[in-house]
Scaffold this active site. Structure first.
Site, short mmCIF file in Angstrom:
data_model
loop_
_atom_site.label_atom_id
_atom_site.label_comp_id
_atom_site.label_asym_id
_atom_site.label_seq_id
_atom_site.Cartn_x
_atom_site.Cartn_y
_atom_site.Cartn_z
N GLU A 362 0.83 -1.20 0.00
CA GLU A 362 0.00 0.00 0.00
C GLU A 362 0.87 1.25 0.00
O GLU A 362 0.47 2.30 -0.52
CB GLU A 362 -0.93 0.00 1.21
CG GLU A 362 -2.10 0.98 1.09
CD GLU A 362 -3.15 0.79 2.17
OE1 GLU A 362 -4.21 0.21 1.87
OE2 GLU A 362 -2.91 1.21 3.32
N HIS A 393 7.14 -26.77 3.12
CA HIS A 393 6.34 -27.85 2.55
C HIS A 393 5.25 -27.32 1.63
O HIS A 393 4.30 -28.04 1.32
CB HIS A 393 5.73 -28.68 3.68
CG HIS A 393 6.76 -29.39 4.51
ND1 HIS A 393 7.23 -30.65 4.21
CD2 HIS A 393 7.45 -28.98 5.61
CE1 HIS A 393 8.14 -31.01 5.10
NE2 HIS A 393 8.30 -30.01 5.96
N LYS A 523 -13.95 1.19 -4.35
CA LYS A 523 -15.00 1.58 -3.40
C LYS A 523 -16.04 2.47 -4.07
O LYS A 523 -17.24 2.35 -3.81
CB LYS A 523 -14.37 2.31 -2.20
CG LYS A 523 -13.55 1.41 -1.30
CD LYS A 523 -13.29 2.03 0.06
CE LYS A 523 -12.45 3.27 0.00
NZ LYS A 523 -12.08 3.79 1.34
#
Length: 558
Positions: A362, A393, A523
C-alpha cells in the site's frame, strides 16, 4: 531548498549501477564470494545492542553484493537524499504531499523529552495524554473495575476495524500471546457477515467489549459490522444503556460516536499525521494494550523508538533499514525481482508477512513519481510469506528451483517461549532456519547430485534421467534477522525496521509512500453497484462482463 529529484533511471548513480550490473553484477555468485573472503560475514552483518533484550543480528552476507556494488548502492542513497528525507519526516514536514500532511507515527513512540513539532505545535503533550487515557482504561478492564451491563467482568475483546485498524493489532496480539493478561482477543474486519457471525458465536454478551476502530466513524465495513454487533448486544441485553458498557471507539468524530451510543469519554483519538498502516502505535493499539497490558505496550513503543533512533542517527552504511532498502532496490530494479518473501521462523509471527503486505504494497505500490509523472522503473514488490517450516512444505520448491529470483528475509528468535520436549522442537526449527539460507546460497551442483545418487545405488539411465531434477542452481539471496527472543521490545524494533526500509525505498523511487489512492476506485464503483443489488431486475449499465456477473448472481438468489 533542494529541487525535485530526477527520474531514478536518469540518475548518474543509477546508471553506474546498471553498467556494473551489465558487466559484472549479474554474474556475482554468493558461494564464490564467501570462498574469496573469509571475513565476509563480519563485513556484511550488523549487530544492534539493546539494553535489556539482547542483540539483534542482521546478516546480509548471503546477497549478490561485493564492495563495488555496495559502494554504488550507498552512492545512490546519498544522491537520492535519503538522509535529508529522513530528517524531514522526523521534523514534522508535510512529506505526504498528496494529502498535505506530516508523517509522524514516530512521535507516537517517542520516549524522549524533546518536542515534536507539526505546524509549529508540539504534539507530544497530546500524545502523552492519549497514552495516559489508554493506560487508565486498560488497567480498569484488566483489573475488573470496568464491568459489563450485568456486572460481570470483561473476558473477551472484539476489535472491529479494517486495514490498518485491524492488521497491525491482530499481528501484534498474535505475536505477543505469551504476554497475554487473560482476555481473549477477537478481530472482525471483513464485510462478509460470516466474519462477525463466527466471532459472536464464541462470546457472551455480558462479558464482551467491542472496540470500534474508525477515525471518521464512517468506514462502511467497520460501521456496518459495529451496527450489527450492537444489534446483537441489544437483542440480548434489552437495554439501550448497555451499549456504553460494551462499546468504545477509536475515532475523532465525537458526534457520530455519541450518536452510536458510546460515551464520548470512552473515545480514544489520533491525528491526521498518523497513517492507517502505521497506526498500531496510537489508540488503534488499544486492543494490544488490553491483550498484553499497558506496560508491555510501552515496551513495544520502546523497541520501535530504539529503531527510530538507530535509523535517525546511524550512518547509511551501518543503518539497518537503509541496508535492507538498498538490497531490495538492487534486486527489484536490476535483477527484475518482482516479489519479496518474509519468512519468520516463529509461529507467533504467523501474521507478520500479511501485516507487511499492506505496509509495503500500500505504501510503495505506485506508478507515478511525487511530481505526478509515470515512472519507467519498478517500484514496490509483491510481499508475501508464511512461517517456517510450513512454507518449506508449500512454496519453497519455487524459491529453490523455480525460474524467478525471490529475495527472502528469514527471521528467527534464538530462544523460544515454548521449549517443549526439552527444547527439541526449537532446535529442529532453528536447524531448518539455518539450513534454508545455506541451501539457497550454495545449491547443489551436477557433480554433487551425481555423487549423491550414486551413493544411493542409482546408475545408468536411471541416474541420468533423475540427475537434472536433483540439481539446485543456488545463488538465491537471503537476509537473516535473529533476535534473542520475540518480546514486546524486539517486535517493536522489527516493525519499525521494516517501516523505515519501506520509507527509504519510496525515497529512492521518488514516490509518496504515505497515501493510498489505489483503494478508492473500487470503493466508488461498489457504491454505484450496491443499489443495483436491491432488486432482482437485470442490469445493462456496465460492460458486458460486469453486467453478466451481476445478472448471474441475481439469478442465483432464487
Amino acid at each position: 531548498m533542494a529541487g525535485p529529484l530526477p527520474p531514478l533511471n536518469q540518475e548518474a548513480a543509477f546508471q553506474k549501477l546498471q553498467e556494473y550490473y551489465d558487466s559484472s553484477g549479474k554474474d556475482l555468485n554468493i558461494k564464490d564470494l564467501f570462498v574469496k573472503d573469509a571475513k565476509r560475514f563480519s563485513k556484511y552483518s550488523l549487530r544492534l545492542h539493546t539494553q535489556n533484550d539482547g542483540e539483534i543480528l542482521l546478516d546480509y552476507s548471503k546477497n549478490r553484493i561485493n564492495d563495488e556494488v555496495w559502494d554504488l548502492l550507498l552512492a545512490l542513497a546519498k544522491v537520492r537524499r535519503v538522509d535529508a528525507a529522513r530528517d524531514a519526516m522526523f521534523s514534522g514536514q508535510h512529506i505526504n504531499i498528496t494529502e498535505n500532511r506530516a508523517v509522524l507515527h514516530t512521535a507516537l513512540r517517542n520516549r524522549g523529552t524533546d518536542p515534536v513539532l507539526v505546524d509549529d505545535k508540539d504534539v507530544m503533550p497530546d500524545v502523552r495524554a492519549e497514552l495516559a487515557h489508554m493506560k487508565e482504561f486498560t488497567n480498569m478492564v484488566i483489573s475488573g473495575v470496568w464491568r459489563g451491563c450485568t456486572g460481570k467482568q470483561i473476558t473477551d475483546v472484539v476489535n472491529i476495524g479494517i486495514g490498518g485498524s485491524d492488521l497491525g493489532p491482530l499481528m501484534v496480539t498474535e505475536a505477543l500471546k505469551p504476554y497475554g493478561k487473560g482476555l481473549h482477543s477477537h478481530f472482525v474486519s471483513n464485510i462478509d457477515g460470516t466474519h462477525l457471525a463466527e466471532v459472536l458465536k464464541k462470546v457472551n454478551y455480558e462479558t464482551t467489549l467491542f472496540i470500534v476502530a474508525s477515525k471518521t466513524f464512517t468506514t462502511q465495513e467497520t460501521i456496518t459490522n459495529a451496527t450489527s454487533a450492537k444489534t446483537w448486544l441489544l437483542e440480548h441485553s434489552k437495554e439501550p444503556e448497555s451499549v456504553a458498557k460494551h462499546f468504545v471507539a477509536l475515532s475523532t468524530n465525537k458526534e457520530k460516536v455519541t450518536e452510536f451510543g458510546i460515551d464520548s469519554t470512552n473515545m480514544f483519538g489520533f491525528w491526521d499525521w498518523v497513517g492507517g498502516r502505521y497506526s498500531l502505535w496510537s489508540a488503534i493499539g488499544l486492543s494490544i494494550c488490553l491483550s498484553i497490558g499497558f506496560e508491555n505496550f510501552e515496551q513495544l513503543l520502546d523497541g520501535a523508538h530504539y529503531m527510530d533512533n538507530h535509523f535517525r542517527t546511524t550512518p547509511l552504511e551501518k543503518n539497518a533499514p537503509v541496508i535492507l532498502a538498498l538490497l531490495g532496490v538492487w534486486y527489484s530494479n536490476f535483477f527484475k525481482a518482482e516479489t519479496h518473501a518474509l519468512l519468520p521462523y516463529d509461529q507467533y509471527l504467523h501474521r507478520f508477512a500479511a501485516y507487511f503486505q499492506q505496509g509495503d504494497m500500500e505504501s510503495n505500490g505506485k506508478f507515478v513519481s511525487k511530481a505526478g509523472k509515470a515512472v519507467k522503473y519498478s517500484t514496490g514488490p509483491i510481499v508475501w510469506g508464511e512461517p517456517g517450516t510450513n512454507g518449506q512444505h508449500a512454496f519453497y520448491q519455487l524459491i529453490h528451483q523455480g525460474t524467478r529470483l525471490i529475495p527472502c528475509d528469514f527471521i528467527a528468535p534464538a530462544q523460544t517461549h515454548n521449549p517443549i520436549a526439552g527444547g527439541k522442537h526449537h532446535k529442529i526449527l532453528l536447524s531448518n532456519f539455518l539450513a534454508q539460507t545455506e541451501a539457497l546460497m550454495a545449491g547443489k551442483t551436477v557433480d554433487e547430485a551425481r555423487a549423491e545418487l550414486s551413493k544411493a545405488g542409482l546408475c545408468g539411465n536411471e541416474l541420468d534421467n533423475l540427475l537434472p531434477h536433483k540439481v539446485f542452481v543456488g545463488n538465491r539471496p537471503t537476509n537473516s534477522i535473529v533476535v534473542k527472543k520475540v518480546s514486546p521490545f524486539t517486535l517493536g524494533a522489527l516493525i519499525a525496521l521494516y517501516e523505515h526500509k519501506i520509507f527509504v525505498q519510496g525515497i529512492i523511487w521518488d514516490i509518496n509512500s504515505f497515501d493510498q489512492w489505489g483503494v478508492e476506485l473500487g470503493k466508488q464503483l461498489a457504491k454505484a453497484i450496491e443499489p443495483e443489488l436491491d432488486h432482482c431486475n437485470e442490469v445493462s449499465t456496465h460492460d458486458s462482463s460486469t453486467n453478466g456477473l451481476i445478472n448471474f448472481i441475481k439469478a442465483n438468489w432464487k
